[in-house]
Each structure stands twice: as structure tokens, then as C-alpha cells.
Design an enzyme around this catalytic site. Structure first.
Site, PDB file in Angstrom:
ATOM      1  N   ARG A   1      -3.153  -7.996  -3.378  1.00  0.00           N
ATOM      2  CA  ARG A   1      -2.207  -6.945  -3.213  1.00  0.00           C
ATOM      3  C   ARG A   1      -0.812  -7.618  -3.161  1.00  0.00           C
ATOM      4  NH1 ARG A   1      -0.604  -2.923   1.068  1.00  0.00           N
ATOM      5  NH2 ARG A   1       0.723  -1.622  -0.315  1.00  0.00           N
TER       6      ARG A   1
ATOM      7  N   HIS B   1       7.345  -0.722  -2.906  1.00  0.00           N
ATOM      8  CA  HIS B   1       6.962  -1.361  -1.227  1.00  0.00           C
ATOM      9  C   HIS B   1       8.254  -1.471  -0.986  1.00  0.00           C
ATOM     10  CE1 HIS B   1       4.028  -3.111   1.621  1.00  0.00           C
ATOM     11  NE2 HIS B   1       5.306  -3.193   2.163  1.00  0.00           N
TER      12      HIS B   1
ATOM     13  N   GLU C   1       2.905   3.373   1.990  1.00  0.00           N
ATOM     14  CA  GLU C   1       3.660   4.151   3.137  1.00  0.00           C
ATOM     15  C   GLU C   1       4.672   4.937   2.998  1.00  0.00           C
ATOM     16  OE1 GLU C   1       3.975   1.235   6.177  1.00  0.00           O
ATOM     17  OE2 GLU C   1       2.057   0.376   6.207  1.00  0.00           O
TER      18      GLU C   1
ATOM     19  N   ASN D   1      -3.618   1.789   5.434  1.00  0.00           N
ATOM     20  CA  ASN D   1      -2.908   0.603   6.258  1.00  0.00           C
ATOM     21  C   ASN D   1      -3.384   1.145   7.486  1.00  0.00           C
ATOM     22  OD1 ASN D   1      -2.133  -0.349   3.837  1.00  0.00           O
ATOM     23  ND2 ASN D   1       0.090  -0.031   4.358  1.00  0.00           N
TER      24      ASN D   1
ATOM     25  N   TYR E   1      -3.175  -0.367  11.562  1.00  0.00           N
ATOM     26  CA  TYR E   1      -2.894  -1.319  12.680  1.00  0.00           C
ATOM     27  C   TYR E   1      -3.058  -1.070  14.181  1.00  0.00           C
ATOM     28  CZ  TYR E   1      -0.440  -3.753   9.102  1.00  0.00           C
ATOM     29  OH  TYR E   1       0.057  -4.640   7.758  1.00  0.00           O
TER      30      TYR E   1
ATOM     31  N   GLU F   1      -4.175  -2.753   4.005  1.00  0.00           N
ATOM     32  CA  GLU F   1      -3.378  -3.514   5.064  1.00  0.00           C
ATOM     33  C   GLU F   1      -4.136  -3.475   6.593  1.00  0.00           C
ATOM     34  OE1 GLU F   1       0.772  -3.333   5.742  1.00  0.00           O
ATOM     35  OE2 GLU F   1       1.059  -3.093   3.570  1.00  0.00           O
TER      36      GLU F   1
HETATM   37  C1  FCB Z   1       3.445  -2.125   7.289  1.00  0.00           C
HETATM   38  C2  FCB Z   1       4.211  -2.780   5.957  1.00  0.00           C
HETATM   39  C3  FCB Z   1       4.215  -3.989   5.770  1.00  0.00           C
HETATM   40  C4  FCB Z   1       4.419  -4.793   6.723  1.00  0.00           C
HETATM   41  C5  FCB Z   1       3.201  -4.402   8.115  1.00  0.00           C
HETATM   42  C6  FCB Z   1       3.140  -5.213   9.190  1.00  0.00           C
HETATM   43  O1  FCB Z   1       4.226  -0.965   7.711  1.00  0.00           O
HETATM   44  O2  FCB Z   1       3.651  -2.011   4.811  1.00  0.00           O
HETATM   45  O3  FCB Z   1       5.037  -4.368   4.928  1.00  0.00           O
HETATM   46  O4  FCB Z   1       5.628  -4.863   7.423  1.00  0.00           O
HETATM   47  O5  FCB Z   1       3.671  -2.997   8.404  1.00  0.00           O
END
Ligand code: FCB
Length: 455
Positions: A77, A121, A166, A299, A301, A359
Site C-alpha cells: 500500500r 494521503h 484518514e 487504520n 493504533y 495500517e
Molecule cells: C496514520 C497515518 C500514517 C502514519 C501513522 C503513524 O495516522 O495514516 O501516515 O503517520 O498514522
């Protein structure tokens, strides 16, 4: 020793983004982007750096494809820099920009790696910003022109397209919190930007399909689950508000529910809506935004744990309460259970036909030891726990089709600069040499067995 095996045809990949890795910011006819302007303005980036050179992927892409091949990645990607294709945002096409991505796509396909490009992006052409940027409806129109040009040229070979990465970050981190380009602190502008991003996605989707027969189209959203710190009504309400702000504001319109009524009421009460209210939304917009998609990109985290006090007076970013759980160097709590919760919620509440994790990853700066090995055990553990959570979700019936680790390479982490390292591959920023970390070698083994040995 038990073993977790993923479904046949599950796609294992890694992700990057144009501004974070390419460099060559003004080469071969590329126009200026809002990230060029933002990073070249002192004070915006923690370490004063920019993406001018970054990982120099623009020149080193053949080496990077070999690197991906050596790790047995099945998919990649990446994102396409709009100002390389249309330097002024619309109108004149820069053939050299198209050629760059065309060669990249050909190289990937020759290496047996499936390309998953993201059209946007975050590197908006500066000229479009000067005409109002995403808060202006005309930017959504320009995006369709850009999507048309790109997919007409690559649509024969690329069969997976992501429109935006995002929209929350673009709209709110860029226009309300102001930590990202264009660096505004303007609620009404952020709300309009969010709408025009969704609209441009919906308008572009059928154009992409026409130009790329048999392709799959999706959008990538970032999700942060919000947990109340206690069961007090004030804490619960805070979690509701931030869930609406970060998650539902984008999910609901995409899946036919329009903007969440509680959020529209809150924004109106807090004076965040434009002076004309929601009159900038035109009647046909809803139908456009709900254009059918083939997948949702996820995405993930971290989560946040919120109390009423974590809602600052000025309504900028919510602060997550201390929980005692490990945090990465971004300060983000490691919470794999959240990925399991999120995938279930998306599946059972919104029913996207299919999901990809576009992500997931962790920032740890572990570097080479004396022998040159990079033992990033904490990243490896992070990924293992999140793969396990994803596997559990699949067992629950979630149609998760693939997983892209963020990131292939250490790279320019936006407002944090180069200090935060998310790569499974180390980049020496002096020599630009790439070295796979322990997590990359472990990931290669995961791909080979299509799962985890769980040992
Ligand atoms: C996300 C982004 C990516 C990267 C990660 C850590 O928000 O999409 O570009 O910066 O965080």
C-alpha cells in the site's frame, strides 16, 4: 503449541505514504504540496525536518521493491502524490509523474506484489489550498479530475484503489487542531472539509470503477475507540462525544446514516458549525457519499480512556487517562483488544462487504546493535498481539481480507519528524541504507506460514 492460521488468500502487506518516503519534493515537474509549504514554515515540525529527501524512495524504488520481495510481502500500500500528477491541482498533467507510478506498479507486479494505491494521503497541491482547500467544494471536484487521470493510466494494472487516507486527520487534525497541514484552528472549516472529503470519495468511486474494470474501491478511516474512565454520566458522555467526533462522523454518512444527530446537536450547541449551519450540504450529496464500496480500510493504533476532565475547554485534542498499560514512543497505549472490538463493531454495525487493516504498527526507536542487528522485540510483540486479535475477529465472522503493517520503512512521521520510527525496516538517514529489523524477519515467517506459530 497451538497455531493460528489465517484464511486462504489472506493478503499480507506493508504500507507507506508518498510524502513520508519519496523525497524529490520538487523534481520532474512536481508541484508544491501543502506539506511542502507546512514543513518549510519554521515551527511546525518537532525536529525542524521536512520530507524534502525523506527515504529518497523516488530514486530508490527498485531497491525498495527488492526489499519487499526479500520479505515475501504479497501486497504494497503506497500513496500517489497528487502534485506529481497535476502540479497545479487540476488542468495540465505532468507525464513524468504518471510515469513514475507506472514504473512502480510494473515493478511491483513483476515482483509478484499486488499494488494497493491510496489516491490521497494528505499532500494536496498548494494551488488548491490557495483556492480554499478542502473546506471548498471545488477541491472535491478537482479530486475527481485527479482520480480520473490516475485511474485511466494505471487502472489496467491496479485493481485495488483507496480514495482517501484518514479523513478525520485531514479535516480535524489539519483544520481544527492545526497540528497538520494546513495548520488551521477553525471548527467550521474542519466540518466542511470532512464533508467535501467524503463527497469527493463518493464522486470518485464510480469514475475509478469505469477506468479500472473489475477493480475494488474503498476508503481508509482511522479509528480510535473511546472508553469512559468510569461509569459516571459525565465520563460516559465524554466517550460518546469523542466517538462521534473521531469515528461515527465518517462511518455514519458512508453507510447511509448521514451525520450523527447527537454530534450535529453538540456542534451546533458549541458554536462549531458554519454560520449557515449545514446548508453547505446539497441534497444529492448523501447519495453520492453512500456510493457502494468493496471494502473498508481500517487504520488502528490505539484507544483513548476519557474522563470529563480530558475534554479541554478549547476543544482541541482529548487527553487519554493513564491506565498503566504499555505505551509506544508516540505515547499511544498498546491495546490489541481494541482491534478485536473495533473489527466486530464495524462488521456487526455497518456491514462493509470486506475489511482490510490498512495500517497497524508501533513507534519504537530501537536501532542497530554493534553487530548491526536491530532487535525491535517490542514492535514484534505489538504486531503479534494485534495479529492475534485480528485472527479472533475473523473467527467471529468478520470478513477481514488482509493486513498492512505500518510501515515498511522508518519515515517522516508528519509533525513529529524523523524521531518516531514505525518501520519494520530501519532507515539510516545519513546513508539512506535500509536494514530489516527483527520484526521484519519475523513478519516474513508469519507470511510464509500464513499465521502465527504461537510459540
Ligand atoms: C496514520 C497515518 C500514517 C502514519 C501513522 C503513524 O495516522 O495514516 O501516515 O503517520 O498514522
Amino acid at each position: 503449541m497451538s497455531k493460528l492460521t489465517f484464511p486462504n488468500n489472506f493478503v499480507w502487506g506493508a504500507a507507506t505514504a508518498s510524502y513520508q518516503i519519496e523525497g524529490a519534493w520538487d523534481e520532474d515537474g512536481k508541484g508544491e504540496s501543502i506539506w511542502d509549504r507546512f514543513t518549510h514554515t519554521p515551527g511546525n515540525i518537532a525536529d525542524g525536518s521536512s520530507g524534502d529527501v525523506a527515504c529518497d524512495h523516488y530514486h530508490r524504488w527498485p531497491e525498495d521493491i527488492e526489499l519487499m520481495q526479500s520479505l515475501d510481502l504479497q501486497a504494497y500500500r503506497f500513496s500517489i502524490a497528487w502534485p506529481r500528477i497535476l502540479p497545479r491541482g487540476r488542468g495540465q498533467v505532468n507525464q513524468a509523474g504518471l510515469d513514475f507510478y507506472s514504473r512502480l506498479v510494473d515493478g511491483l507486479l513483476e515482483a509478484g506484489i499486488t499494488p494497493f494505491p491510496t489516491l490521497y494521503h494528505w499532500d494536496l497541491p498548494q494551488d488548491l489550498q490557495d483556492e480554499g482547500g478542502w473546506p471548498a467544494r471545488s477541491t472535491a471536484e478537482a479530486f475527481v479530475e485527479y482520480a480520473d487521470v490516475v485511474t485511466r493510466h494505471l487502472g489496467d494494472r491496479v485493481k485495488h484503489w483507496i480514495t482517501h487516507n484518514e479523513p478525520w486527520v485531514i479535516a480535524f487534525l489539519g483544520h481544527q487542531i492545526g497540528e497538520h497541514a494546513p495548520g488551521w484552528q477553525d471548527w467550521p472549516a474542519a466540518i466542511k472539509a470532512s464533508h467535501h472529503l467524503l463527497l469527493s470519495h463518493g464522486w470518485a468511486a464510480p469514475v475509478i470503477r469505469d477506468n479500472s474494470p473489475g477493480c475494488e474501491v474503498g476508503i481508509t478511516l482511522n479509528f480510535t475507540l473511546t472508553f469512559p474512565a468510569s461509569s459516571s454520566p459525565a465520563d460516559v458522555d465524554t466517550a460518546r462525544f469523542f466517538d462521534g467526533y473521531m469515528n461515527r462522523w465518517f462511518l455514519d454518512p458512508l453507510y447511509g446514516r448521514r451525520y450523527p444527530a447527537d454530534m450535529v446537536a453538540d456542534y451546533a450547541a458549541q458554536g462549531h458549525l458554519p454560520a449557515e449551519g449545514l446548508a453547505f450540504i446539497q441534497p444529492n450529496d448523501w447519495e453520492a457519499i453512500t456510493a457502494p464500496t468493496d471494502f473498508l480500510g481500517v487504520n488502528y493504533y490505539t484507544r483513548v480512556v476519557l474522563s470529563a476532565e480530558s475534554r479541554p475547554q478549547d476543544q482541541l485534542e482529548p487527553a487519554s487517562q493513564a491506565t498503566g498499560l504499555e505505551r509506544t514512543e508516540m505515547g499511544w497505549e498498546v491495546f490489541p483488544e481494541g482491534l478485536y472490538n473495533l473489527l466486530n463493531r464495524l462488521h456487526f454495525d455497518y456491514q462493509p462487504p470486506k475489511l482490510f487493516i490498512t495500517e497497524n504498527g508501533a513507534s519504537y526507536s530501537d536501532g542497530p546493535d554493534d553487530a548491526g542487528n536491530i532487535d525491535d522485540q517490542r514492535r514484534l510483540d505489538y504486531l503479534r498481539q494485534h495479529f492475534t486479535a485480528a485472527h479472533r475477529a475473523i473467527q467471529n465472522g468478520v470478513p477481514l481480507a488482509g493486513y498492512f503493517v505500518w510501515s515498511l520503512l522508518d519515515n517522516f512521521e508528519w509533525a513529529k519528524g524523523y524521531v518516531q520510527r514505525f518501520g519494520v525496516v530501519w532507515v539510516d538517514y545519513e546513508t539512506l541504507e535500509r536494514t530489516p529489523k527483527a520484526s521484519a524477519l519475523w513478519y516474513k515467517d508469519v507470511i510464509a506460514r500464513n499465521g502465527l506459530a504461537n510459540d
